[in-house]
Enzyme design. Structure first.
Site, PDB file in Angstrom:
ATOM      1  CG  HIS A 113      -1.813  -0.903   1.627  1.00  0.00           C
ATOM      2  ND1 HIS A 113      -1.289  -2.071   2.135  1.00  0.00           N
ATOM      3  CD2 HIS A 113      -3.194  -1.191   1.457  1.00  0.00           C
ATOM      4  CE1 HIS A 113      -2.202  -2.898   2.116  1.00  0.00           C
ATOM      5  NE2 HIS A 113      -3.423  -2.405   1.909  1.00  0.00           N
ATOM      6  CG  ASP A 319      -9.356 -10.827   7.189  1.00  0.00           C
ATOM      7  OD1 ASP A 319      -8.858 -11.717   6.971  1.00  0.00           O
ATOM      8  OD2 ASP A 319      -8.939  -9.575   6.642  1.00  0.00           O
TER       9      ASP A 319
HETATM   10  C1  XUL Z   1      -7.830  -6.473   4.111  1.00  0.00           C
HETATM   11  C2  XUL Z   1      -6.977  -7.010   2.969  1.00  0.00           C
HETATM   12  C3  XUL Z   1      -5.935  -5.766   2.322  1.00  0.00           C
HETATM   13  C4  XUL Z   1      -6.026  -5.867   0.982  1.00  0.00           C
HETATM   14  C5  XUL Z   1      -5.304  -4.808   0.328  1.00  0.00           C
HETATM   15  O1  XUL Z   1      -8.486  -7.577   4.656  1.00  0.00           O
HETATM   16  O2  XUL Z   1      -7.079  -8.136   2.681  1.00  0.00           O
HETATM   17  O3  XUL Z   1      -4.726  -6.083   2.957  1.00  0.00           O
HETATM   18  O4  XUL Z   1      -5.362  -7.195   0.327  1.00  0.00           O
HETATM   19  O5  XUL Z   1      -5.757  -3.416   0.870  1.00  0.00           O
END
Ligand code: XUL
Ligand code: CO
Length: 448
Positions: A113, A319
């Site tokens: 990112h 998650d």
């Molecule tokens: C969040 C997720 C992020 C994306 C990229 O759950 O998976 O890290 O992959 O923003």
């Protein structure tokens, strides 16, 4: 209590001094977890090397920014190269450490990112200037090591300005900020030769329908993506745009709920030609589906672009971004990847983090090595499943009534309700036919 930081330093120019390049040695003892037993990059499977099939990528955010924070406690993980400050010097050290890691692990791709790699400044111009400085170093390290950028993405969810969302914020000024941020990130992605660009709409959703104009927000999201497509075309960025579905977390309901929802959105707003999907199995299971569901759903419509290879804990409702360790799950995913002929320009990105109580440097290596071996086994197993054809034959035989007669006529859209009535009156009640699920499960088990 916050984590005690080490003074950032590389020992003798190395950030992982005790760890050499990871090698393939299938004869290594079972308790040696710093070796590949199955991933043999140059081994050819069905006409492509393992490296070409698997296109592994390490994500920068978990592996080089993750400190083991959770909602109940602060960080637990310290890294010798990271003093924890939001300075350019710290950002450079992290990047250098990351490239040593990629090289020792033997992966050819990384992902980031914008806000993982460079600190925010006081305003957009100084933030962009920081990003340029770090992109210079990234470019240099990429050239030196040959490691390429699988995808870049904009973090449009961490900063408080995005608390109401980014493309779907109720405040147009926030959406404009997000768009300006994406513009810069697309420039950087182009410069670094990113093969894809991802949008994960972390806060694009709602927490209450009472305060939300859903139709307006979805229209705004489409308008945002149209600006992205226009800019991408203007600057000649050739990477594939990807949307990553997730049903919830951090929002209560995320608009990009799952693969089918995203594909319907793209179709509704005439964006289908410009986007594919980045599927994360941990998000798929959060949406209440089986592990491989979204991979299969996006594949059948030609929309499987890339995979965030991780897993959750089925007994938890959030998650967890764990390293994928389940060979059977990897086998069913790789079966679809082989059926598609590969993932390129996408890949298998480890959007996964070591547990907050896995605090040693070697744990970071072990997580990735084990996941790479898991997917290498998945590839080999899936290749045998396809080669032998038992599963495909058994599936095809379930649909034999569709290959001729009235079945073929219905499938071709050439039959009428009257035809079906006539057929049924003549043939009578269809005898029930077993789906043989246990037989299919047995076939798969024979390959795992
Ligand atoms: C969040 C997720 C992020 C994306 C990229 O759950 O998976 O890290 O992959 O923003
Ligand atoms: Co992800």
């Amino acid at each position: 209590m916050s984590v005690k930081r080490n003074k950032a330093a590389a020992s003798n120019g190395e950030y992982f001094p005790g760890i050499a390049k990871i090698v393939y040695n299938p004869a290594a003892p079972a308790d040696d977890s710093l070796v590949f037993r199955h991933y043999n990059a140059s081994e050819v499977v069905r006409g492509k090397t393992m490296e070409e099939w698997l296109r592994f990528s390490v994500c920068f955010w978990h592996s080089f920014r993750g400190v083991g924070l959770d909602p109940f406690g602060s960080g637990t993980i310290t890294r010798p190269w990271d003093d924890g400050t939001e300075t350019l010097e710290a950002a450079k050290q992290r990047l250098r450490a990351a490239f040593e890691f990629f090289t020792k692990l033997g992966v050819k791709y990384w992902t980031f990112h914008d806000r993982d790699i460079a600190p925010e400044g006081n305003n957009l111009s100084s933030t962009n200037a920081n990003l340029d400085i770090i992109a210079d170093l990234a470019e240099e390290l990429m050239q030196k090591t040959g490691v390429k950028l699988l995808w870049a993405t904009s973090n449009l969810f961490s900063h408080p300005r995005f608390m109401l969302g980014a493309a779907t914020s109720s405040d147009a000024r926030v959406t404009a900020y997000a768009a300006a941020q994406v513009k810069k990130c697309l420039d950087i992605a182009k410069r670094l030769g990113a093969e894809n660009f991802v949008f994960w709409g972390g806060r694009e959703g709602y927490n209450s329908l009472l305060n939300t104009d859903v139709k307006r927000e979805l229209d705004h999201m489409a308008a945002f993506f149209k600006m992205v497509v226009a800019y991408k075309e203007k600057i000649g960025f050739t990477g594939q745009l990807l949307i990553e579905p997730k049903p919830k977390e951090p929002t209560r309901h995320q608009y990009d709920y799952d693969a089918q929802t995203v594909m319907a959105f793209l179709h509704q707003y005439d964006l289908s030609d410009h986007f594919k999907l980045n599927i994360e199995p941990n998000h798929t299971t959060l949406a209440g589906h089986c592990y491989e569901h979204d991979v299969v759903m996006s594949f059948i419509y030609g929309k499987l672009g890339s995979i965030d290879a991780n897993t959750g804990s089925p007994d938890l409702g959030w998650d967890t971004d764990q390293f994928p360790m389940d060979v059977k799950s990897a086998t069913v995913i790789m079966k679809t990847v082989i059926e598609q002929g590969g993932l390129a320009p996408g890949g298998l990105n480890f959007d996964a983090k070591v547990r907050r109580d896995s605090t040693d440097l070697r744990d970071l290596f072990i997580g990735h090595i084990a996941a790479m071996d898991t997917f290498a086994r998945g590839l080999l197993n899936a290749s045998r499943v396809i080669e032998d054809g038992h599963l495909a034959k058994a599936v095809a035989s379930r649909y034999s009534t569709w290959t001729g007669g009235l079945g073929a006529k219905i499938a071709a859209g050439k039959a009428t309700l009257e035809d079906c009535e006539k057929f049924t009156l003549e043939e009578g009640h269809p005898t029930p036919v077993s789906a043989h699920q246990e037989h299919f499960e047995t076939i798969l088990n024979n390959y795992v």
